[in-house]
Design a protein around this motif. Structure first.
Motif, PDB file in Angstrom:
ATOM      1  N   GLU A  77      42.241   1.113  -2.364  1.00 49.81           N
ATOM      2  CA  GLU A  77      43.593   1.553  -2.745  1.00 49.81           C
ATOM      3  C   GLU A  77      44.542   0.369  -2.913  1.00 49.81           C
ATOM      4  N   GLY A  78      44.302  -0.690  -2.144  1.00 47.54           N
ATOM      5  CA  GLY A  78      45.138  -1.887  -2.252  1.00 47.54           C
ATOM      6  C   GLY A  78      44.950  -2.590  -3.590  1.00 47.54           C
ATOM      7  N   ILE A  79      43.719  -2.551  -4.115  1.00 45.46           N
ATOM      8  CA  ILE A  79      43.458  -3.159  -5.431  1.00 45.46           C
ATOM      9  C   ILE A  79      44.152  -2.342  -6.516  1.00 45.46           C
ATOM     10  N   VAL A  80      44.101  -1.021  -6.374  1.00 48.44           N
ATOM     11  CA  VAL A  80      44.813  -0.137  -7.316  1.00 48.44           C
ATOM     12  C   VAL A  80      46.302  -0.473  -7.305  1.00 48.44           C
ATOM     13  N   LEU A  81      46.859  -0.613  -6.107  1.00 48.12           N
ATOM     14  CA  LEU A  81      48.279  -0.956  -5.976  1.00 48.12           C
ATOM     15  C   LEU A  81      48.561  -2.321  -6.606  1.00 48.12           C
ATOM     16  N   HIS A  82      47.693  -3.288  -6.342  1.00 51.12           N
ATOM     17  CA  HIS A  82      47.884  -4.634  -6.899  1.00 51.12           C
ATOM     18  C   HIS A  82      47.996  -4.578  -8.419  1.00 51.12           C
ATOM     19  N   ARG A  83      47.127  -3.804  -9.025  1.00 49.38           N
ATOM     20  CA  ARG A  83      47.126  -3.709 -10.491  1.00 49.38           C
ATOM     21  C   ARG A  83      48.345  -2.950 -11.008  1.00 49.38           C
ATOM     22  N   MET A  84      48.811  -1.988 -10.241  1.00 47.87           N
ATOM     23  CA  MET A  84      50.055  -1.294 -10.613  1.00 47.87           C
ATOM     24  C   MET A  84      51.232  -2.278 -10.604  1.00 47.87           C
ATOM     25  N   ILE A  85      51.313  -3.064  -9.545  1.00 49.65           N
ATOM     26  CA  ILE A  85      52.400  -4.052  -9.416  1.00 49.65           C
ATOM     27  C   ILE A  85      52.355  -5.033 -10.583  1.00 49.65           C
ATOM     28  N   ASP A  86      51.157  -5.544 -10.872  1.00 45.79           N
ATOM     29  CA  ASP A  86      51.020  -6.495 -11.984  1.00 45.79           C
ATOM     30  C   ASP A  86      51.410  -5.853 -13.311  1.00 45.79           C
ATOM     31  N   GLY A  87      51.037  -4.591 -13.491  1.00 40.07           N
ATOM     32  CA  GLY A  87      51.376  -3.887 -14.727  1.00 40.07           C
ATOM     33  C   GLY A  87      52.880  -3.765 -14.925  1.00 40.07           C
ATOM     34  N   ILE A  88      53.587  -3.487 -13.835  1.00 43.11           N
ATOM     35  CA  ILE A  88      55.051  -3.366 -13.909  1.00 43.11           C
ATOM     36  C   ILE A  88      55.684  -4.743 -14.122  1.00 43.11           C
ATOM     37  N   SER A  89      55.177  -5.757 -13.416  1.00 44.58           N
ATOM     38  CA  SER A  89      55.707  -7.123 -13.558  1.00 44.58           C
ATOM     39  C   SER A  89      55.499  -7.675 -14.966  1.00 44.58           C
ATOM     40  N   ASP A  90      54.398  -7.276 -15.583  1.00 49.67           N
ATOM     41  CA  ASP A  90      54.037  -7.845 -16.891  1.00 49.67           C
ATOM     42  C   ASP A  90      54.765  -7.193 -18.067  1.00 49.67           C
TER      43      ASP A  90
ATOM     44  N   LYS B 198      55.290   4.925  -8.035  1.00 53.36           N
ATOM     45  CA  LYS B 198      54.105   5.215  -8.853  1.00 53.36           C
ATOM     46  C   LYS B 198      52.863   5.400  -7.981  1.00 53.36           C
ATOM     47  N   PHE B 199      52.695   4.521  -6.989  1.00 53.03           N
ATOM     48  CA  PHE B 199      51.522   4.582  -6.119  1.00 53.03           C
ATOM     49  C   PHE B 199      51.511   5.889  -5.322  1.00 53.03           C
ATOM     50  N   LEU B 200      52.636   6.219  -4.715  1.00 54.01           N
ATOM     51  CA  LEU B 200      52.688   7.424  -3.871  1.00 54.01           C
ATOM     52  C   LEU B 200      52.565   8.699  -4.701  1.00 54.01           C
ATOM     53  N   GLU B 201      53.118   8.690  -5.915  1.00 54.57           N
ATOM     54  CA  GLU B 201      52.974   9.849  -6.808  1.00 54.57           C
ATOM     55  C   GLU B 201      51.503  10.095  -7.162  1.00 54.57           C
ATOM     56  N   ASN B 202      50.790   8.996  -7.400  1.00 50.71           N
ATOM     57  CA  ASN B 202      49.366   9.096  -7.769  1.00 50.71           C
ATOM     58  C   ASN B 202      48.466   9.455  -6.596  1.00 50.71           C
ATOM     59  N   LYS B 203      48.993   9.270  -5.387  1.00 56.06           N
ATOM     60  CA  LYS B 203      48.167   9.506  -4.200  1.00 56.06           C
ATOM     61  C   LYS B 203      48.444  10.846  -3.539  1.00 56.06           C
ATOM     62  N   VAL B 204      49.418  11.587  -4.055  1.00 59.93           N
ATOM     63  CA  VAL B 204      49.749  12.885  -3.434  1.00 59.93           C
ATOM     64  C   VAL B 204      48.644  13.881  -3.735  1.00 59.93           C
TER      65      VAL B 204
END
Length: 200
Positions: free
Chosen positions: A46-59, A194-200
């Motif tokens: 789940e941490g890798i998923v989050l990492h990629r979400m963060i990078d996607g938003i930053s990019d 985004k992460f919490l919405e996807n994990k509900v």
């Protein structure tokens, strides 16, 4: 590159939602390919998923640092942006979070070290450096930041331009500071949502 920013987002999620995203988020750049094919416990993935979400938003093109960096650094603007953000978070830590960065850094490093058995080979040396040099708290020091840029410049193909990053930072310091801090809080809010919405 911005281990501190990624870690702070994970610490908030892990506390709020009783998750274990910190390790995968911290080491996310060292895991390639589809997450479901990565050999790690599901809770760490789940941490890798989050990492990629963060990078996607930053990019995104609207990254608040883009217009100050794109002309000079081109494709390397993301590296510069990441490291500038960690510099200003480290420097303003007490004011922004009402916490001592040394205590938070110890907490992060201890948590990551608990997962040493699953470290990818190419992460081992990086973690030793981050731990021994206290990178997250030392990023506040301009000289240390400059040495870090020089190190990356030597490892990245055609990365010589990164040696000019600190010189550029000094030229527009106040503007970079405001934009870096605002960018971090925007990415934090969006990625947690985004992460919490996807994990509900």
């Amino acid at each position: 590159m911005n281990f501190l920013a990624h870690s702070l987002i994970s610490l908030e999620i892990d506390e709020k939602a009783n998750k274990k995203t910190l390790y995968g988020n911290f080491a996310g750049d060292f895991y390639k390919g589809r997450v479901d094919k990565i050999e790690l416990p599901e809770e760490l993935k789940e941490g890798i998923v989050l990492h990629r979400m963060i990078d996607g938003i930053s990019d995104r093109n609207e990254n608040l640092l883009n217009e100050l960096l794109v002309e000079k650094f081109g494709i390397f603007k993301w590296i510069v942006s990441d490291m500038f953000i960690d510099h200003f978070l480290s420097q303003n830590f007490n004011r922004l979070f009402n916490e001592n960065i040394n205590n938070i850094e110890k907490k992060i490093l201890y948590n990551i070290s608990e997962n040493q058995k699953v470290f990818p080979k190419n992460f081992v040396g990086t973690f030793k450096w981050i731990n021994s040099e206290k990178v997250m708290s030392n990023y506040k020091n301009i000289d240390f930041l400059e040495r870090a840029f020089y190190g990356i410049a030597q490892r990245v193909r055609k990365g010589e331009i990164l040696k000019l990053a600190v010189q550029e930072l000094k030229k527009g310091y106040n503007s970079f500071e405001e934009r870096s801090i605002n960018e971090f809080f925007y990415v934090k809010e969006e990625s947690i949502k985004k992460f919490l919405e996807n994990k509900v």
